[in-house]
Design a protein around this motif. Structure first.
Motif, PDB file in Angstrom:
ATOM      1  N   LYS A 162      12.759  -3.059  -5.167  1.00  0.00           N
ATOM      2  CA  LYS A 162      11.595  -3.319  -4.321  1.00  0.00           C
ATOM      3  C   LYS A 162      10.986  -2.008  -3.843  1.00  0.00           C
ATOM      4  CE  LYS A 162      12.614  -7.858  -2.307  1.00  0.00           C
ATOM      5  NZ  LYS A 162      11.259  -8.441  -2.503  1.00  0.00           N
ATOM      6  N   GLU A 163       9.711  -2.094  -3.528  1.00  0.00           N
ATOM      7  CA  GLU A 163       9.044  -0.975  -2.871  1.00  0.00           C
ATOM      8  C   GLU A 163       9.117  -1.186  -1.367  1.00  0.00           C
ATOM      9  OE1 GLU A 163       4.699   1.323  -2.557  1.00  0.00           O
ATOM     10  OE2 GLU A 163       4.914  -0.480  -3.796  1.00  0.00           O
ATOM     11  N   TYR A 164       9.380  -0.103  -0.640  1.00  0.00           N
ATOM     12  CA  TYR A 164       9.469  -0.150   0.821  1.00  0.00           C
ATOM     13  C   TYR A 164       8.512   0.873   1.416  1.00  0.00           C
ATOM     14  CZ  TYR A 164      13.718  -3.025   0.719  1.00  0.00           C
ATOM     15  OH  TYR A 164      14.624  -4.035   0.529  1.00  0.00           O
ATOM     16  N   TYR A 165       7.920   0.496   2.541  1.00  0.00           N
ATOM     17  CA  TYR A 165       7.123   1.440   3.318  1.00  0.00           C
ATOM     18  C   TYR A 165       7.963   1.912   4.493  1.00  0.00           C
ATOM     19  CZ  TYR A 165       3.491   3.529   6.157  1.00  0.00           C
ATOM     20  OH  TYR A 165       2.747   4.411   6.905  1.00  0.00           O
ATOM     21  N   LEU A 166       8.153   3.222   4.595  1.00  0.00           N
ATOM     22  CA  LEU A 166       9.017   3.793   5.621  1.00  0.00           C
ATOM     23  C   LEU A 166       8.170   4.127   6.848  1.00  0.00           C
ATOM     24  CD1 LEU A 166      11.037   6.081   3.191  1.00  0.00           C
ATOM     25  CD2 LEU A 166      11.309   3.662   3.686  1.00  0.00           C
ATOM     26  N   GLN A 167       7.987   3.124   7.675  1.00  0.00           N
ATOM     27  CA  GLN A 167       7.061   3.230   8.800  1.00  0.00           C
ATOM     28  C   GLN A 167       7.628   4.052   9.951  1.00  0.00           C
ATOM     29  OE1 GLN A 167       6.235  -0.374  11.204  1.00  0.00           O
ATOM     30  NE2 GLN A 167       4.093  -0.071  10.655  1.00  0.00           N
ATOM     31  N   GLY A 168       8.926   4.003  10.134  1.00  0.00           N
ATOM     32  CA  GLY A 168       9.526   4.711  11.255  1.00  0.00           C
ATOM     33  C   GLY A 168      10.954   5.094  10.946  1.00  0.00           C
ATOM     34  N   THR A 169      11.668   5.512  11.978  1.00  0.00           N
ATOM     35  CA  THR A 169      13.016   6.026  11.797  1.00  0.00           C
ATOM     36  C   THR A 169      14.093   4.964  11.952  1.00  0.00           C
ATOM     37  OG1 THR A 169      13.111   6.640  14.136  1.00  0.00           O
ATOM     38  CG2 THR A 169      12.323   8.312  12.577  1.00  0.00           C
ATOM     39  N   ILE A 175       9.961  -1.319   5.787  1.00  0.00           N
ATOM     40  CA  ILE A 175       9.341  -2.615   5.501  1.00  0.00           C
ATOM     41  C   ILE A 175       9.353  -2.893   4.008  1.00  0.00           C
ATOM     42  CG2 ILE A 175       7.268  -4.009   5.818  1.00  0.00           C
ATOM     43  CD1 ILE A 175       6.544  -2.112   8.129  1.00  0.00           C
ATOM     44  N   GLU A 176       9.877  -4.043   3.622  1.00  0.00           N
ATOM     45  CA  GLU A 176       9.958  -4.404   2.215  1.00  0.00           C
ATOM     46  C   GLU A 176       8.610  -4.891   1.689  1.00  0.00           C
ATOM     47  OE1 GLU A 176      11.582  -8.410   1.223  1.00  0.00           O
ATOM     48  OE2 GLU A 176      12.356  -8.336   3.275  1.00  0.00           O
ATOM     49  N   ASP A 177       8.450  -4.765   0.367  1.00  0.00           N
ATOM     50  CA  ASP A 177       7.233  -5.204  -0.333  1.00  0.00           C
ATOM     51  C   ASP A 177       5.981  -4.588   0.279  1.00  0.00           C
ATOM     52  OD1 ASP A 177       8.614  -6.807  -2.183  1.00  0.00           O
ATOM     53  OD2 ASP A 177       8.719  -8.459  -0.740  1.00  0.00           O
ATOM     54  N   ALA A 178       6.088  -3.355   0.696  1.00  0.00           N
ATOM     55  CA  ALA A 178       4.939  -2.643   1.256  1.00  0.00           C
ATOM     56  C   ALA A 178       5.044  -1.183   0.837  1.00  0.00           C
ATOM     57  CB  ALA A 178       4.914  -2.765   2.774  1.00  0.00           C
ATOM     58  N   GLY A 179       3.938  -0.479   0.923  1.00  0.00           N
ATOM     59  CA  GLY A 179       3.930   0.931   0.561  1.00  0.00           C
ATOM     60  C   GLY A 179       2.611   1.325  -0.055  1.00  0.00           C
ATOM     61  N   GLU A 180       2.461   2.609  -0.318  1.00  0.00           N
ATOM     62  CA  GLU A 180       1.203   3.149  -0.821  1.00  0.00           C
ATOM     63  C   GLU A 180       1.252   3.522  -2.299  1.00  0.00           C
ATOM     64  OE1 GLU A 180       0.377   6.399   1.773  1.00  0.00           O
ATOM     65  OE2 GLU A 180      -0.071   5.123   3.508  1.00  0.00           O
ATOM     66  N   LEU A 181       2.364   3.235  -2.972  1.00  0.00           N
ATOM     67  CA  LEU A 181       2.435   3.504  -4.409  1.00  0.00           C
ATOM     68  C   LEU A 181       1.579   2.501  -5.169  1.00  0.00           C
ATOM     69  CD1 LEU A 181       6.229   4.255  -4.995  1.00  0.00           C
ATOM     70  CD2 LEU A 181       4.338   5.881  -5.057  1.00  0.00           C
TER      71      LEU A 181
END
Length: 430
Positions: A162-169, A175-181
């Motif tokens: 899965k792609e994850y967006y690393l919003q914070g520490t 956050i799963e299924d999120a990101g800028e790729l």
């Protein structure tokens, strides 16, 4: 006499508030420095340190991901790069020729192939037993704000990627299924072959991929309902996809970001609002108010200009995708330039167009201040600057507003005294 004392006390009050704002700003910046020092060992801080080594011999508990030593390590890496992946990877990953293969960290190997349309195929491999393996794309070498591809096999042996967006520490902010790729339509894949796990995916970039901060991490615990556990080890590198090499250089421009925030806060949160306060509430001090106003505003303009220049350098260094913050900053700077031009084009007091000039000068200044302050708040949010910055800037703006309210009230009372008709006394008839 009373009016003279009133005017002197108001001037002293403004100057004291100005000095107080400067001291408070220094305090909250120093507090942020201490906060940053205390957060260096945060579980999700991927900033590069001098101890980060590319292909080092570090080990962790369990040893599943530890690299072998010396000559054996180089020999094993060479053999792994020659692995025929056509037998276990799904298409199109199994038939891509001329892939570059480079060791990047511990047993992690990175294979990639670039196309002319800025589509890049990535295959990351590492020794694997349990847990998860991740490869992230960062703007500045830190986790916050980056996007990562994470692969693992669950307890039932089912493949997950899965792609994850690393919003914070915190783990809850990954956050799963999120990101800028910008992933292509080719499905990503994760497979196990022997002792190795392979993560394969394709992504399209806006421009040819050159030097890029890369995050590498793994955890030895299974994700719980797709929520990742804290990593067991991590690193951040600067990988040159043109030369096929990785750098151990520090790539985290944290000090530059901090300087950018300090300059913006000084310009739009302190000096420019203070100059506006002087112009509104000290006009009875002719011509002192004019020189104070012009001097403070010009200093604020120079700080704002330096802030934009530093922000542009920061943008070029980390390729930050923050068009809203950049756009608002340039817009506010443009308005401040128009204010400087208005200073040199100011008509005489008895000129017919003076009232239009006053209208223009007042409202353009207020609009510029509004967007400048808003952009500071927006920048603190986008940069995940931390609680100390939010509290410090909130305190600064609160004190500015309290000062304006007090001075506005004093001005209103002063005007009321002037408009109150004098008492008349009747003489007693003789």
């Amino acid at each position: 006499m009373a009016n003279s004392r009133f005017q002197k006390s108001r001037l002293v009050f403004v100057l004291l508030c100005f000095l107080f704002f400067v001291s408070r700003l220094r305090i909250f910046v120093a507090a942020d420095d201490k906060s940053n020092e205390s957060n260096k060992d945060d579980g999700y801080d991927f900033a590069v340190t001098e101890e980060d080594q590319i292909g080092d011999n570090s080990t962790i508990s369990g040893g599943a991901y530890a690299a072998p030593n010396g000559v054996a390590m180089d020999q094993e890496r060479s053999e792994l790069c020659n692995t025929d992946m056509s037998s276990f990877l799904p298409p199109p990953y199994n038939n891509i020729s001329n892939m570059v293969c480079k060791p990047v960290w511990n047993t992690f190997l990175l294979r990639y192939h670039k196309k002319e349309d800025n589509v890049v195929t990535f295959i990351l491999s590492a020794v694997y037993t349990i847990g998860w393996v991740a490869m992230g794309f960062s703007k500045d070498g830190r986790m916050v704000g980056s996007s990562a591809m994470v692969g693992w096999f669950n307890r039932k042996g089912q493949a997950r990627i899965k792609e994850y967006y690393l919003q914070g520490t915190r783990p809850s902010q990954v956050i799963e299924d999120a990101g800028e790729l910008d992933l292509t339509k080719v499905p990503p894949a994760v497979v196990i072959n022997g002792a190795m796990i392979y993560l394969a995916f394709q992504a399209k970039f806006e421009k040819p991929l050159a030097s890029q901060p890369i995050i590498l991490a793994f955890g030895t615990r299974y994700p719980n309902h797709y929520r990742l556990s804290s990593h067991d080890d991590k690193t951040a590198i600067l990988f040159d996809f043109t030369a096929g090499s990785a750098s151990r250089a520090r790539i985290n421009p944290g000090q530059m970001k901090k300087n950018h925030g300090v300059l913006g806060t000084l310009a739009w949160g302190l000096f420019l609002p203070s100059g506006a306060i002087v112009a509104r509430y000290l006009k009875h001090k002719e011509p002192l108010w004019y020189y104070l106003h012009a001097g403070i505003q010009f200093l604020g303009f120079l700080l704002g200009l330096a802030n934009v220049v530093l922000g542009q350098q920061l943008y070029s260094k980390i390729d930050a995708n923050v068009p809203s913050h950049r756009g608002i900053g340039i817009f506010a700077l443009t308005l401040s330039i128009l204010q400087i031009l208005a200073f040199f084009l100011r008509p005489k007091k008895d000129a017919k167009i003076r009232k239009y000039w006053n209208w223009y000068h007042h409202w353009f200044g207020r609009i510029a201040l509004f967007f400048g302050v808003f952009n500071i708040v927006w920048g603190i949010h986008l940069g995940a600057a931390g609680t100390s910055w939010k509290i410090g800037f909130g305190f600064l703006i609160t004190m500015i507003l309290v000062t304006v309210i007090i001075l506005e009230t004093l001005t209103w009372l002063r005007r009321s005294e002037k408009t109150t008709p004098p008492e008349t006394f009747q003489m007693n008839p003789i």
